[in-house]
Design a protein around this motif. Sequence first.
Motif, short mmCIF file in Angstrom:
data_model
loop_
_atom_site.label_atom_id
_atom_site.label_comp_id
_atom_site.label_asym_id
_atom_site.label_seq_id
_atom_site.Cartn_x
_atom_site.Cartn_y
_atom_site.Cartn_z
N LYS A 23 -3.50 -7.40 0.75
CA LYS A 23 -2.42 -8.27 0.83
C LYS A 23 -2.94 -9.46 -0.06
CE LYS A 23 0.72 -10.79 3.60
NZ LYS A 23 1.28 -11.41 5.12
N VAL A 24 -4.23 -10.02 0.38
CA VAL A 24 -4.92 -11.19 -0.28
C VAL A 24 -4.86 -11.11 -1.74
CG1 VAL A 24 -6.91 -12.47 -0.29
CG2 VAL A 24 -6.33 -11.60 1.56
N PHE A 25 -5.12 -10.00 -2.19
CA PHE A 25 -5.17 -9.78 -3.58
C PHE A 25 -3.99 -9.99 -4.22
CE2 PHE A 25 -9.06 -6.35 -3.90
CZ PHE A 25 -9.87 -7.47 -3.44
N THR A 26 -2.67 -9.65 -3.72
CA THR A 26 -1.32 -9.82 -4.07
C THR A 26 -1.10 -11.28 -3.82
OG1 THR A 26 -0.85 -7.40 -3.26
CG2 THR A 26 1.09 -8.87 -3.59
N GLN A 27 -1.43 -11.77 -2.84
CA GLN A 27 -1.07 -13.14 -2.67
C GLN A 27 -1.65 -14.17 -3.83
OE1 GLN A 27 -2.43 -13.69 1.18
NE2 GLN A 27 -0.51 -13.22 2.18
N ILE A 28 -3.02 -13.75 -4.11
CA ILE A 28 -3.56 -14.70 -5.15
C ILE A 28 -3.11 -14.41 -6.56
CG2 ILE A 28 -5.74 -15.15 -6.20
CD1 ILE A 28 -7.07 -14.41 -3.67
N GLY A 29 -2.64 -13.14 -6.74
CA GLY A 29 -1.87 -12.69 -8.08
C GLY A 29 -0.71 -13.37 -7.90
N LYS A 30 0.19 -13.62 -7.03
CA LYS A 30 1.38 -14.46 -7.25
C LYS A 30 1.02 -15.93 -7.25
CE LYS A 30 4.18 -11.65 -3.76
NZ LYS A 30 4.77 -11.55 -2.32
N GLU A 31 0.03 -16.60 -6.70
CA GLU A 31 -0.29 -17.85 -6.94
C GLU A 31 -0.78 -17.98 -8.28
OE1 GLU A 31 -2.40 -20.08 -3.17
OE2 GLU A 31 -2.90 -17.96 -3.11
N ILE A 32 -1.50 -17.12 -8.95
CA ILE A 32 -1.79 -17.40 -10.11
C ILE A 32 -0.53 -17.16 -11.22
CG2 ILE A 32 -3.14 -15.73 -12.39
CD1 ILE A 32 -5.17 -15.07 -10.34
N ALA A 33 0.26 -16.47 -10.82
CA ALA A 33 1.71 -16.28 -11.66
C ALA A 33 2.21 -17.64 -11.88
CB ALA A 33 2.66 -15.26 -11.20
#
Length: 243
Positions: A23-33
């Motif tokens: 989930k952390v990986f996914t969340q950071i991916g959204k922030e990068i987007a």
Amino acid sequence: MSGHSKWAKIKHKKQKTDAARGKVFTQIGKEIAIAVKAGGGDPNSNSKLRDLIAKAKANNVPNDNIKRSIEKALGAGGETYEEVIYEGYGPAGIAVIVRATTDNRNRTAGNVRATFSKYHGNLGQTGCVGYLFSDKGLIVVDNEDEDIDEDKLMEDALEAGASDFSAEGDTFEIYTEPDDVYAIADALKEKGYEIASAEATKIPSNYVTLENEDDIKFMGLLLDRLDEDDDVTEVYHNWENCD
């Protein structure tokens, strides 16, 4: 040194599990987007993206994941995310701040509001509890093997620009200014320390202990359900006695 050593007990995360780490990986991916959409995909000219790449690395996100997130955000179509902050109260007036990254503001607001209501809390207006928190950078260094010299780590952290330091169980907590957290984490990595996490966070100025068993039960459930919400990136609160 004085500091907020209680944060390890208060910070309600389960990042040691594979599911939570994912989930952390996914969340950071959204922030990068969000950062790429706003300022482009070059970290040399996009300071927000540069900080997020540092955050991702500090949280052990693989380089391939980071690269894919940037490439996906640069591509045509796909979801458009935005960051939203909610403030409210848990049982007995516990202050709660929820940070979410969402592609559907109405869905996220509805889910967060329903979660607060279900577990004896209520969502408030922007600013209702934010003044109870200060922005800090937090670096966590694991010492499960008890092989780290506490005095040396404190000296190295302060030399790198940290503002405070505390030992909490088998971890060390290093506090910084929010904008300095990733640079200081990198400096400590270069000295051979293994960083468990590094992030800009919010530290409560005071802590509240719950005595009523129902309040304790529902506060725990509130935090659990917020953690399980895919849109929720982070939850901050001032409940002292949760484990």
